[in-house]
Design a protein around this motif. Structure first.
Motif, PDB file in Angstrom:
ATOM      1  N   GLU A 145      -0.117 -21.011  38.994  1.00 28.11           N
ATOM      2  CA  GLU A 145       0.458 -20.170  40.041  1.00 28.11           C
ATOM      3  C   GLU A 145       1.354 -21.031  40.925  1.00 28.11           C
ATOM      4  O   GLU A 145       0.920 -22.054  41.457  1.00 28.11           O
ATOM      5  CB  GLU A 145      -0.657 -19.524  40.868  1.00 28.11           C
ATOM      6  CG  GLU A 145      -0.211 -18.856  42.132  1.00 28.11           C
ATOM      7  CD  GLU A 145       0.825 -17.766  41.923  1.00 28.11           C
ATOM      8  OE1 GLU A 145       1.695 -17.638  42.801  1.00 28.11           O
ATOM      9  OE2 GLU A 145       0.772 -17.067  40.917  1.00 28.11           O
ATOM     10  N   LEU A 146       2.558 -20.615  41.090  1.00 30.45           N
ATOM     11  CA  LEU A 146       3.556 -21.405  41.803  1.00 30.45           C
ATOM     12  C   LEU A 146       3.198 -21.662  43.264  1.00 30.45           C
ATOM     13  O   LEU A 146       3.423 -22.735  43.783  1.00 30.45           O
ATOM     14  CB  LEU A 146       4.910 -20.686  41.708  1.00 30.45           C
ATOM     15  CG  LEU A 146       6.114 -21.408  42.276  1.00 30.45           C
ATOM     16  CD1 LEU A 146       6.305 -22.745  41.568  1.00 30.45           C
ATOM     17  CD2 LEU A 146       7.349 -20.554  42.128  1.00 30.45           C
ATOM     18  N   TYR A 147       2.620 -20.672  43.944  1.00 28.55           N
ATOM     19  CA  TYR A 147       2.428 -20.803  45.388  1.00 28.55           C
ATOM     20  C   TYR A 147       1.005 -21.152  45.809  1.00 28.55           C
ATOM     21  O   TYR A 147       0.759 -21.393  46.978  1.00 28.55           O
ATOM     22  CB  TYR A 147       2.865 -19.504  46.076  1.00 28.55           C
ATOM     23  CG  TYR A 147       4.301 -19.176  45.762  1.00 28.55           C
ATOM     24  CD1 TYR A 147       5.333 -19.935  46.309  1.00 28.55           C
ATOM     25  CD2 TYR A 147       4.625 -18.152  44.890  1.00 28.55           C
ATOM     26  CE1 TYR A 147       6.654 -19.662  46.002  1.00 28.55           C
ATOM     27  CE2 TYR A 147       5.946 -17.877  44.575  1.00 28.55           C
ATOM     28  CZ  TYR A 147       6.957 -18.638  45.142  1.00 28.55           C
ATOM     29  OH  TYR A 147       8.254 -18.372  44.839  1.00 28.55           O
ATOM     30  N   THR A 148       0.064 -21.125  44.901  1.00 30.91           N
ATOM     31  CA  THR A 148      -1.312 -21.489  45.244  1.00 30.91           C
ATOM     32  C   THR A 148      -1.818 -22.519  44.243  1.00 30.91           C
ATOM     33  O   THR A 148      -2.337 -22.172  43.187  1.00 30.91           O
ATOM     34  CB  THR A 148      -2.245 -20.256  45.247  1.00 30.91           C
ATOM     35  OG1 THR A 148      -2.089 -19.563  44.010  1.00 30.91           O
ATOM     36  CG2 THR A 148      -1.949 -19.329  46.405  1.00 30.91           C
ATOM     37  N   PRO A 149      -1.671 -23.794  44.570  1.00 34.19           N
ATOM     38  CA  PRO A 149      -1.987 -24.848  43.605  1.00 34.19           C
ATOM     39  C   PRO A 149      -3.476 -25.091  43.382  1.00 34.19           C
ATOM     40  O   PRO A 149      -3.835 -25.976  42.623  1.00 34.19           O
ATOM     41  CB  PRO A 149      -1.321 -26.081  44.222  1.00 34.19           C
ATOM     42  CG  PRO A 149      -1.344 -25.809  45.687  1.00 34.19           C
ATOM     43  CD  PRO A 149      -1.136 -24.317  45.813  1.00 34.19           C
ATOM     44  N   ASP A 150      -4.353 -24.329  43.997  1.00 33.74           N
ATOM     45  CA  ASP A 150      -5.785 -24.584  43.885  1.00 33.74           C
ATOM     46  C   ASP A 150      -6.454 -23.815  42.752  1.00 33.74           C
ATOM     47  O   ASP A 150      -7.671 -23.714  42.698  1.00 33.74           O
ATOM     48  CB  ASP A 150      -6.485 -24.254  45.209  1.00 33.74           C
ATOM     49  CG  ASP A 150      -6.019 -25.161  46.333  1.00 33.74           C
ATOM     50  OD1 ASP A 150      -5.629 -26.311  46.037  1.00 33.74           O
ATOM     51  OD2 ASP A 150      -6.035 -24.723  47.488  1.00 33.74           O
ATOM     52  N   SER A 151      -5.694 -23.261  41.826  1.00 36.56           N
ATOM     53  CA  SER A 151      -6.268 -22.532  40.705  1.00 36.56           C
ATOM     54  C   SER A 151      -6.844 -23.492  39.671  1.00 36.56           C
ATOM     55  O   SER A 151      -6.367 -24.612  39.512  1.00 36.56           O
ATOM     56  CB  SER A 151      -5.202 -21.665  40.037  1.00 36.56           C
ATOM     57  OG  SER A 151      -4.693 -20.724  40.950  1.00 36.56           O
TER      58      SER A 151
END
Length: 184
Positions: A145-151
């Motif tokens: 996910e481009l905007y939430t790097p905590d995946s």
């Protein structure tokens, strides 16, 4: 509304034709050649099992989310089938969410007409394809996910005949995006 009503089962939400009735249960099992069809499926929390040859869950419009702002599990076993015929499948969607999809056994299939996302919007997604199970779809994205790097995304393909057939595979697009940005 298109002639459908939303049926809410604790820990499971699907859109069904108005004539379909589901008991309110914590766990939902399709077995013994039971087909069910709906627009889109959401397993926000809880567990759904599609068990046995001829047991088919079809999501015809809008895809399927497993672990959508909660902890959800989907088991496709013993020749069962899940089809997302006009939408994506997302496993682990939302901050602190967890989704697990297991496709286990010869003839067990998850067929996706669009993309598969494993770990999305800071969620954790796990896909297990074991003992001859098969997942077939378009492109797949693992923790990308481009905007939430905590995946976080985990995929296991194990056992004779286990198959994962996809178009392109993207792992951690945030890293790729940042590195590409540095070169310009």
């Amino acid at each position: 509304n298109r002639g459908h009503t939303a049926a809410t089962i604790p820990l499971l939400t699907v859109r069904l034709p108005k004539s379909t009735f589901l008991k309110k249960v914590r766990f939902f099992t399709l077995a013994e050649k039971t087909p069910i069809s709906n627009d889109a499926g959401i397993i926000s929390s809880g567990e759904v099992t599609v068990d046995g040859s001829g047991s088919i869950w079809t999501n015809s419009d809008g895809g399927l989310k497993v672990g959508y702002f909660g902890s959800g599990t989907l088991n496709v076993i013993n020749g069962g089938a899940v089809v997302s015929s006009n939408g994506s499948v997302v496993i682990g969607d939302g901050n602190h969410s967890a989704g697990i999809v297991t496709v286990d056994g010869s003839g067990s299939t998850l067929t996706i007409s669009r993309d598969l996302r494993i770990g999305y919007h800071a969620g954790t997604g796990v896909l297990n394809i074991t003992n001859g199970g098969a997942v077939i779809g378009e492109d797949a994205f693992i923790a990308s996910e481009l905007y939430t790097p905590d995946s976080t995304g985990i995929v296991t393909v194990d056992g004779f005949g286990s198959t994962w057939i996809i178009g392109a595979l993207t792992i951690g697009v945030i890293l790729t995006w940042l590195l590409m940005g540095c070169w310009h």
